[in-house]
Design an enzyme around this catalytic site. Structure first.
Site, PDB file in Angstrom:
ATOM      1  N   ARG A 136     -56.877  70.974  38.237  1.00  0.00           N
ATOM      2  CA  ARG A 136     -57.171  69.726  37.523  1.00  0.00           C
ATOM      3  C   ARG A 136     -57.210  68.517  38.459  1.00  0.00           C
ATOM      4  NH1 ARG A 136     -56.412  69.485  31.715  1.00  0.00           N
ATOM      5  NH2 ARG A 136     -57.147  71.488  30.972  1.00  0.00           N
ATOM      6  N   ARG A 164     -57.396  62.553  35.059  1.00  0.00           N
ATOM      7  CA  ARG A 164     -56.997  61.205  34.642  1.00  0.00           C
ATOM      8  C   ARG A 164     -55.995  60.499  35.546  1.00  0.00           C
ATOM      9  NH1 ARG A 164     -56.068  63.494  28.739  1.00  0.00           N
ATOM     10  NH2 ARG A 164     -55.544  65.199  30.133  1.00  0.00           N
ATOM     11  N   ARG A 195     -64.937  58.316  33.250  1.00  0.00           N
ATOM     12  CA  ARG A 195     -64.700  58.885  31.911  1.00  0.00           C
ATOM     13  C   ARG A 195     -65.039  57.867  30.824  1.00  0.00           C
ATOM     14  NH1 ARG A 195     -64.840  60.874  28.049  1.00  0.00           N
ATOM     15  NH2 ARG A 195     -63.443  62.159  26.806  1.00  0.00           N
ATOM     16  N   ASP A 237     -65.375  72.762  31.833  1.00  0.00           N
ATOM     17  CA  ASP A 237     -64.249  73.232  31.030  1.00  0.00           C
ATOM     18  C   ASP A 237     -64.447  74.700  30.683  1.00  0.00           C
ATOM     19  OD1 ASP A 237     -61.806  71.789  29.625  1.00  0.00           O
ATOM     20  OD2 ASP A 237     -62.464  73.425  28.343  1.00  0.00           O
ATOM     21  N   TYR A 267     -58.485  80.195  21.801  1.00  0.00           N
ATOM     22  CA  TYR A 267     -59.091  78.967  21.247  1.00  0.00           C
ATOM     23  C   TYR A 267     -60.140  79.301  20.194  1.00  0.00           C
ATOM     24  CZ  TYR A 267     -56.921  75.989  24.806  1.00  0.00           C
ATOM     25  OH  TYR A 267     -56.028  75.314  25.581  1.00  0.00           O
TER      26      TYR A 267
HETATM   27  O1  CP3 Z   1     -59.522  71.461  37.746  1.00  0.00           O
HETATM   28  C1  CP3 Z   1     -60.424  70.609  37.687  1.00  0.00           C
HETATM   29  O2  CP3 Z   1     -60.340  69.457  38.160  1.00  0.00           O
HETATM   30  C2  CP3 Z   1     -61.760  71.036  37.087  1.00  0.00           C
HETATM   31  C3  CP3 Z   1     -61.930  70.761  35.712  1.00  0.00           C
HETATM   32  C4  CP3 Z   1     -61.202  71.503  34.606  1.00  0.00           C
HETATM   33  C5  CP3 Z   1     -61.010  70.903  33.352  1.00  0.00           C
HETATM   34  N1  CP3 Z   1     -60.533  71.868  32.493  1.00  0.00           N
HETATM   35  C6  CP3 Z   1     -61.338  69.506  33.017  1.00  0.00           C
HETATM   36  C7  CP3 Z   1     -60.675  68.889  31.868  1.00  0.00           C
HETATM   37  C8  CP3 Z   1     -60.736  72.820  34.521  1.00  0.00           C
HETATM   38  C9  CP3 Z   1     -60.646  73.880  35.602  1.00  0.00           C
HETATM   39  C10 CP3 Z   1     -60.328  73.036  33.174  1.00  0.00           C
HETATM   40  C11 CP3 Z   1     -59.842  74.344  32.675  1.00  0.00           C
HETATM   41  C12 CP3 Z   1     -59.235  74.416  31.341  1.00  0.00           C
HETATM   42  N2  CP3 Z   1     -59.622  73.770  30.189  1.00  0.00           N
HETATM   43  C13 CP3 Z   1     -58.167  75.279  31.017  1.00  0.00           C
HETATM   44  C14 CP3 Z   1     -57.502  76.258  31.969  1.00  0.00           C
HETATM   45  C15 CP3 Z   1     -56.584  75.584  32.900  1.00  0.00           C
HETATM   46  C16 CP3 Z   1     -55.317  75.078  32.268  1.00  0.00           C
HETATM   47  O3  CP3 Z   1     -55.131  73.863  32.312  1.00  0.00           O
HETATM   48  O4  CP3 Z   1     -54.543  75.906  31.799  1.00  0.00           O
HETATM   49  C17 CP3 Z   1     -57.880  75.099  29.653  1.00  0.00           C
HETATM   50  C18 CP3 Z   1     -56.785  75.794  28.856  1.00  0.00           C
HETATM   51  C19 CP3 Z   1     -58.822  74.151  29.149  1.00  0.00           C
HETATM   52  C20 CP3 Z   1     -58.969  73.665  27.739  1.00  0.00           C
HETATM   53  C21 CP3 Z   1     -58.766  72.208  27.634  1.00  0.00           C
HETATM   54  N3  CP3 Z   1     -59.601  71.251  28.180  1.00  0.00           N
HETATM   55  C22 CP3 Z   1     -57.717  71.514  26.964  1.00  0.00           C
HETATM   56  C23 CP3 Z   1     -56.573  72.189  26.237  1.00  0.00           C
HETATM   57  C24 CP3 Z   1     -57.950  70.147  27.118  1.00  0.00           C
HETATM   58  C25 CP3 Z   1     -57.183  69.017  26.510  1.00  0.00           C
HETATM   59  C26 CP3 Z   1     -55.872  68.806  27.180  1.00  0.00           C
HETATM   60  C27 CP3 Z   1     -55.901  67.601  28.066  1.00  0.00           C
HETATM   61  O5  CP3 Z   1     -55.455  67.728  29.235  1.00  0.00           O
HETATM   62  O6  CP3 Z   1     -56.358  66.542  27.594  1.00  0.00           O
HETATM   63  C28 CP3 Z   1     -59.112  69.996  27.928  1.00  0.00           C
HETATM   64  C29 CP3 Z   1     -59.730  68.707  28.329  1.00  0.00           C
HETATM   65  C30 CP3 Z   1     -59.964  68.505  29.780  1.00  0.00           C
HETATM   66  N4  CP3 Z   1     -60.565  69.421  30.599  1.00  0.00           N
HETATM   67  C31 CP3 Z   1     -59.660  67.325  30.532  1.00  0.00           C
HETATM   68  C32 CP3 Z   1     -60.108  67.563  31.840  1.00  0.00           C
HETATM   69  C33 CP3 Z   1     -60.070  66.615  32.994  1.00  0.00           C
HETATM   70  C34 CP3 Z   1     -59.017  66.063  29.990  1.00  0.00           C
HETATM   71  C35 CP3 Z   1     -59.892  65.360  29.013  1.00  0.00           C
HETATM   72  C36 CP3 Z   1     -60.437  64.019  29.462  1.00  0.00           C
HETATM   73  O7  CP3 Z   1     -60.483  63.672  30.652  1.00  0.00           O
HETATM   74  O8  CP3 Z   1     -60.872  63.297  28.551  1.00  0.00           O
END
Ligand code: CP3
Length: 351
Positions: free
Chosen positions: A34, A38, A47, A84, A160
Site C-alpha cells: 500500500r 493516503r 485522490r 485494487d 468479498y
Molecule cells: O499497494 C499499493 O500501493 C497498490 C495498490 C493497492 C490498493 N489495494 C489500493 C487501495 C493494493 C495492492 C490493494 C490490494 C487490496 N485491496 C487488498 C489486499 C491487500 C490488503 O490490504 O490486505 C484488499 C483486501 C483490497 C480491498 C480494499 N480496497 C479495501 C478493503 C479497501 C478499503 C479499505 C481502505 O483502506 O480504505 C480498498 C480501497 C483502497 N485500495 C485504497 C487504496 C489506496 C484506499 C481508498 C482510497 O484511497 O480512497
C-alpha cells in the site's frame, strides 16, 4: 507440485527481481505494501481530483501517477501498480463500488444462479485501462526498479464476492464453504481462471513480477487453507508459468501462522510474512526454501523512534545471509508520518 526455484540466473540490475530469481544480496531490496496511498500528501491531492475510487483505478494517467509517487519520493526498489484486487469481480460482471470511508460494496453472490449470471471468462477488454496504466508506468520507471503487478488470491476475493463487503472474520464465506462446498469450488475455479488470465496479461504488458494477496489466510482451518488457498494459488502459478515461463511470483498469506511453511508448495518465489511471524523461526523454516518478504509492524512506523528502529533491526539481523525483501507485515496506514518512512528506507539501506 511445481516448486520452481531457479538456479540464480545472471543479475538483472533490478535488486528485487534478483532476489526473486534466487540471489542473496548484502542489503535487502525494499518496497511497502500500500505504498501508494493516503499517508502521502501528493496521493491525497490526486485522490481529491479523481471521482470514485474505481474511476481512479480505471483512469490510466491517474493510476500511473499514483504508482510513481512513492518511487519519486523514496526511490523504493519495487513499484506496485496502483489498482485494487476487486477489479476482477468487477470485470466478471459483479459491479464494485466504494462507499466513502466504509470500504467496498458488491451485490452479494451466494448461490449457483448468482454465479451463473457472471461472465464465464474474464473480460480483459474491460480492464484495458489497467494495462494502459502498466504501459505508462513502464515507460517512466527507473531501470533499477522492479515493477510489480498483483491480484487477490481466490479465497480473499471470494470472501468479498459472497459477503458484498468487508467482514472481520469472514463468517459468510466460511459458512457457505461448509454448507455448499460445490458452490465454493465453482466460485474458486472461476477466480483461478480469471486471475491466471489477468496475471498473464499483466506480465506480457510489462510488469516484472506479481504478488498474490491472500489477505485472509488467517480465517481458515488448516484443511480449508489447503483446499481454498494453497491449491488454487498453486493452480494460478502453474497456469501463469505455462504461458510465461519462469514468471516470478510472491505469495502473501497474511496470518497463516505455521501455514507460511507451506507456501513453497505453490511454486512461489517468495513468501510474504505478516508481523506475527517470528523472524528467527522463519529464517530456519522458510527462508532456506524460498525468499521471504516482510514483516515490519506498520504501527511501529507510525510511532517511529526506537520502536521502529528495533523492529527494523530484528528483521534485518534475522534474515541477513539469505534471500530477503524488506516490507511491512501488511499495508502502511494513512496516519504514518512520511519522515518516518524516509528514515526506515535509509536504515534498511544503511545510508
Ligand atoms: O499497494 C499499493 O500501493 C497498490 C495498490 C493497492 C490498493 N489495494 C489500493 C487501495 C493494493 C495492492 C490493494 C490490494 C487490496 N485491496 C487488498 C489486499 C491487500 C490488503 O490490504 O490486505 C484488499 C483486501 C483490497 C480491498 C480494499 N480496497 C479495501 C478493503 C479497501 C478499503 C479499505 C481502505 O483502506 O480504505 C480498498 C480501497 C483502497 N485500495 C485504497 C487504496 C489506496 C484506499 C481508498 C482510497 O484511497 O480512497
Amino acid at each position: 507440485m511445481s516448486s520452481e526455484q531457479p538456479a540464480s540466473p545472471a543479475r538483472t540490475g533490478k535488486p528485487l527481481l534478483d532476489v526473486l530469481s534466487g540471489h542473496v544480496l548484502e542489503k535487502p531490496p525494499i518496497w511497502i505494501m500500500r505504498q501508494a496511498g493516503r499517508y502521502l500528501p501528493e496521493y491525497r491531492e490526486l485522490r481529491a481530483k479523481a471521482g470514485s475510487f474505481m474511476e481512479f483505478c480505471y483512469t490510466p494517467a491517474m493510476a500511473a501517477e499514483a504508482t510513481l509517487q512513492p518511487i519519486r519520493r523514496y526511490g523504493l526498489d519495487g513499484a506496485i501498480l496502483f489498482s485494487d484486487i476487486l477489479v476482477i469481480p468487477d470485470a466478471l460482471g459483479q459491479p464494485v463500488s466504494f462507499a466513502e470511508g466504509e470500504g467496498p460494496r458488491l451485490p452479494p453472490i451466494t448461490d449457483r444462479a448468482g454465479l451463473d449470471r457472471l461472465a464465464d471468462q474474464i473480460d480483459l477488454e474491460r480492464l484495458a485501462p489497467v494495462f494502459e496504466a502498466i504501459e505508462r508506468v513502464k515507460a517512466a520507471l527507473p531501470a533499477e526498479t522492479t515493477f510489480l503487478g498483483f491480484c487477490g488470491a481466490p479465497w480473499t476475493v471470494a470472501s468479498y464476492m459472497i459477503a458484498g463487503k468487508s467482514t472481520p472474520e469472514l463468517a459468510p464465506a466460511r459458512l457457505l464453504a461448509y454448507r455448499d462446498p460445490e458452490f465454493m469450488e465453482a466460485l474458486i475455479a472461476k477466480l483461478v481462471r480469471a486471475s491466471t488470465a489477468y496475471l498473464v496479461r499483466k506480465l506480457r504488458t510489462g510488469v516484472d513480477a506479481v504478488q498474490i494477496f491472500e489477505s485472509f489466510a488467517g480465517a481458515l482451518t488448516p484443511a480449508a487453507f489447503e483446499r481454498w488457498s494453497l491449491r488454487p494459488i498453486r493452480q494460478i502459478i502453474e497456469g501463469v508459468r505455462a504461458e510465461v515461463p519462469g514468471a516470478r511470483i510472491i505469495v502473501f498469506t497474511r496470518n497463516a501462522g505455521v501455514g507460511h511453511t507451506r507456501v513453497w508448495e505453490t511454486g512461489a518465489n517468495a513468501a510474504g510474512l505478516d508481523w506475527g511471524v517470528d523472524c528467527a523461526w522463519a529464517a530456519r523454516e522458510i527462508q532456506p526454501k524460498l525468499a521471504v518478504q516482510g514483516n515490519l509492524d506498520p504501527l511501529s512506523v507510525v510511532a517511529g523512534g526506537d520502536a521502529m528502529r528495533k523492529g527494523i533491526d530484528t528483521i534485518l539481523d534475522a534474515f541477513r545471509g539469505g534471500r530477503h525483501i524488506f516490507n511491512f507485515g501488511h499495508g502502511i496506514v494513512p496516519e504514518t508520518p512520511t519522515e518516518h518512512v524516509a528514515e526506515l528506507v535509509a536504515r534498511v539501506r544503511g545510508t
